[in-house]
Scaffold this motif. Structure first.
Motif, mmCIF file in Angstrom:
data_model
loop_
_atom_site.group_PDB
_atom_site.id
_atom_site.type_symbol
_atom_site.label_atom_id
_atom_site.label_comp_id
_atom_site.label_asym_id
_atom_site.label_seq_id
_atom_site.Cartn_x
_atom_site.Cartn_y
_atom_site.Cartn_z
ATOM 1 N N VAL A 19 1.040 -1.062 -0.055
ATOM 2 C CA VAL A 19 0.161 -0.078 0.062
ATOM 3 C C VAL A 19 0.830 1.143 -0.246
ATOM 4 O O VAL A 19 0.569 2.170 -0.666
ATOM 5 N N ASP A 20 1.920 1.263 0.942
ATOM 6 C CA ASP A 20 2.944 2.274 0.778
ATOM 7 C C ASP A 20 3.573 2.763 -0.563
ATOM 8 O O ASP A 20 3.432 3.731 -1.101
ATOM 9 N N GLU A 21 3.984 1.595 -1.196
ATOM 10 C CA GLU A 21 4.428 1.716 -2.737
ATOM 11 C C GLU A 21 3.356 2.202 -3.701
ATOM 12 O O GLU A 21 3.622 3.161 -4.648
ATOM 13 N N ALA A 22 2.020 1.825 -3.585
ATOM 14 C CA ALA A 22 1.114 2.166 -4.287
ATOM 15 C C ALA A 22 0.643 3.746 -4.289
ATOM 16 O O ALA A 22 0.295 4.217 -4.929
ATOM 17 N N ILE A 23 0.562 3.884 -2.871
ATOM 18 C CA ILE A 23 0.332 5.519 -2.669
ATOM 19 C C ILE A 23 1.525 6.202 -3.279
ATOM 20 O O ILE A 23 0.888 7.490 -3.909
ATOM 21 N N ILE A 24 2.659 6.119 -3.652
ATOM 22 C CA ILE A 24 3.613 6.644 -4.420
ATOM 23 C C ILE A 24 3.503 6.630 -5.975
ATOM 24 O O ILE A 24 3.375 7.517 -6.797
ATOM 25 N N LEU A 25 3.561 5.318 -6.244
ATOM 26 C CA LEU A 25 3.711 4.894 -7.594
ATOM 27 C C LEU A 25 2.443 4.963 -8.438
ATOM 28 O O LEU A 25 2.520 5.472 -9.757
ATOM 29 N N ILE A 26 1.074 4.745 -8.215
ATOM 30 C CA ILE A 26 0.018 4.876 -8.864
ATOM 31 C C ILE A 26 -0.485 6.056 -9.145
ATOM 32 O O ILE A 26 -0.507 6.598 -10.433
ATOM 33 N N PRO A 27 -0.131 7.336 -8.250
ATOM 34 C CA PRO A 27 -0.366 8.593 -8.908
ATOM 35 C C PRO A 27 0.570 9.109 -9.864
ATOM 36 O O PRO A 27 0.471 9.754 -10.876
ATOM 37 N N GLU A 28 1.967 8.724 -9.692
ATOM 38 C CA GLU A 28 3.144 8.999 -10.720
ATOM 39 C C GLU A 28 2.733 8.480 -11.937
ATOM 40 O O GLU A 28 2.846 9.027 -13.103
ATOM 41 N N LEU A 29 2.322 7.110 -11.982
ATOM 42 C CA LEU A 29 2.283 6.482 -13.466
ATOM 43 C C LEU A 29 1.034 6.678 -14.219
ATOM 44 O O LEU A 29 0.980 6.834 -15.290
ATOM 45 N N PHE A 30 -0.213 7.004 -13.403
ATOM 46 C CA PHE A 30 -1.483 7.029 -14.032
ATOM 47 C C PHE A 30 -2.061 8.385 -13.815
ATOM 48 O O PHE A 30 -3.131 8.746 -14.194
ATOM 49 N N GLY A 31 -1.373 9.414 -13.101
ATOM 50 C CA GLY A 31 -2.078 10.786 -13.003
ATOM 51 C C GLY A 31 -3.421 10.759 -12.095
ATOM 52 O O GLY A 31 -4.077 11.693 -12.327
ATOM 53 N N VAL A 32 -3.728 9.827 -11.279
ATOM 54 C CA VAL A 32 -4.941 9.971 -10.457
ATOM 55 C C VAL A 32 -4.418 10.597 -9.221
ATOM 56 O O VAL A 32 -3.667 10.935 -8.780
ATOM 57 N N ARG A 33 -5.656 11.312 -8.825
ATOM 58 C CA ARG A 33 -5.515 12.154 -7.526
ATOM 59 C C ARG A 33 -6.427 11.385 -6.550
ATOM 60 O O ARG A 33 -6.356 12.051 -5.076
ATOM 61 N N THR A 34 -6.990 10.370 -6.636
ATOM 62 C CA THR A 34 -7.818 9.609 -5.523
ATOM 63 C C THR A 34 -7.531 8.119 -5.648
ATOM 64 O O THR A 34 -7.792 7.604 -6.798
ATOM 65 N N LEU A 35 -7.149 7.685 -4.717
ATOM 66 C CA LEU A 35 -7.203 6.183 -4.718
ATOM 67 C C LEU A 35 -8.355 5.505 -3.981
ATOM 68 O O LEU A 35 -8.694 6.034 -2.951
ATOM 69 N N ILE A 36 -8.690 4.543 -4.674
ATOM 70 C CA ILE A 36 -9.936 3.849 -3.834
ATOM 71 C C ILE A 36 -9.575 2.341 -3.691
ATOM 72 O O ILE A 36 -9.220 1.792 -4.612
ATOM 73 N N ALA A 37 -9.726 1.846 -2.575
ATOM 74 C CA ALA A 37 -9.730 0.262 -2.245
ATOM 75 C C ALA A 37 -10.999 -0.298 -1.722
ATOM 76 O O ALA A 37 -11.858 0.359 -1.320
ATOM 77 N N ARG A 38 -11.312 -1.475 -2.246
ATOM 78 C CA ARG A 38 -12.316 -2.120 -1.727
ATOM 79 C C ARG A 38 -11.999 -3.237 -0.960
ATOM 80 O O ARG A 38 -11.241 -4.123 -1.225
ATOM 81 N N VAL A 39 -12.735 -3.285 0.405
ATOM 82 C CA VAL A 39 -12.524 -4.491 1.167
ATOM 83 C C VAL A 39 -13.525 -5.104 1.929
ATOM 84 O O VAL A 39 -14.654 -4.813 2.035
ATOM 85 N N ASP A 40 -13.228 -6.559 1.842
ATOM 86 C CA ASP A 40 -14.201 -7.541 2.354
ATOM 87 C C ASP A 40 -14.733 -7.061 3.952
ATOM 88 O O ASP A 40 -13.678 -6.709 4.641
ATOM 89 N N PRO A 41 -15.605 -6.767 4.271
ATOM 90 C CA PRO A 41 -16.015 -6.152 5.478
ATOM 91 C C PRO A 41 -15.542 -7.187 6.660
ATOM 92 O O PRO A 41 -15.090 -6.498 7.899
ATOM 93 N N GLY A 42 -15.161 -8.285 6.510
ATOM 94 C CA GLY A 42 -14.655 -9.515 7.481
ATOM 95 C C GLY A 42 -13.187 -9.123 7.361
ATOM 96 O O GLY A 42 -12.512 -9.557 8.382
#
Length: 71
Positions: A19-42
């Motif tokens: 997650v730490d790396e995704a926070i850095i790399l995804i905006p750099e690579l894809f120019g997004v400003r918001t990250l969204i994650a989906r998690v099983d409630p359990g």
């Protein structure tokens, strides 16, 4: 954003590191400003990892809790 960690590696910081790396790399690579994650409630551990990194719960739908973080 999604990730999966093999059970033999749970509790070793692997998911947090991804997650730490995704926070850095995804905006750099894809120019997004918001990250969204989906998690099983359990999956409390995964929700905790996201919360510790500034993600907030924003919705529940399709059987998953949705978290987001603006970059």
């Amino acid at each position: 954003m999604g990730y999966w960690v093999s059970p033999e590696h749970w509790g070793k910081g692997v998911a947090g590191a991804m997650v730490d790396e995704a926070i850095i790399l995804i905006p750099e690579l894809f120019g997004v400003r918001t990250l969204i994650a989906r998690v099983d409630p359990g999956n409390v551990a995964s929700a905790r990892i996201l919360a510790h990194r500034g993600f907030t719960s924003c919705a529940s739908r399709d059987g998953l809790d949705h978290y987001s973080r603006d970059i």
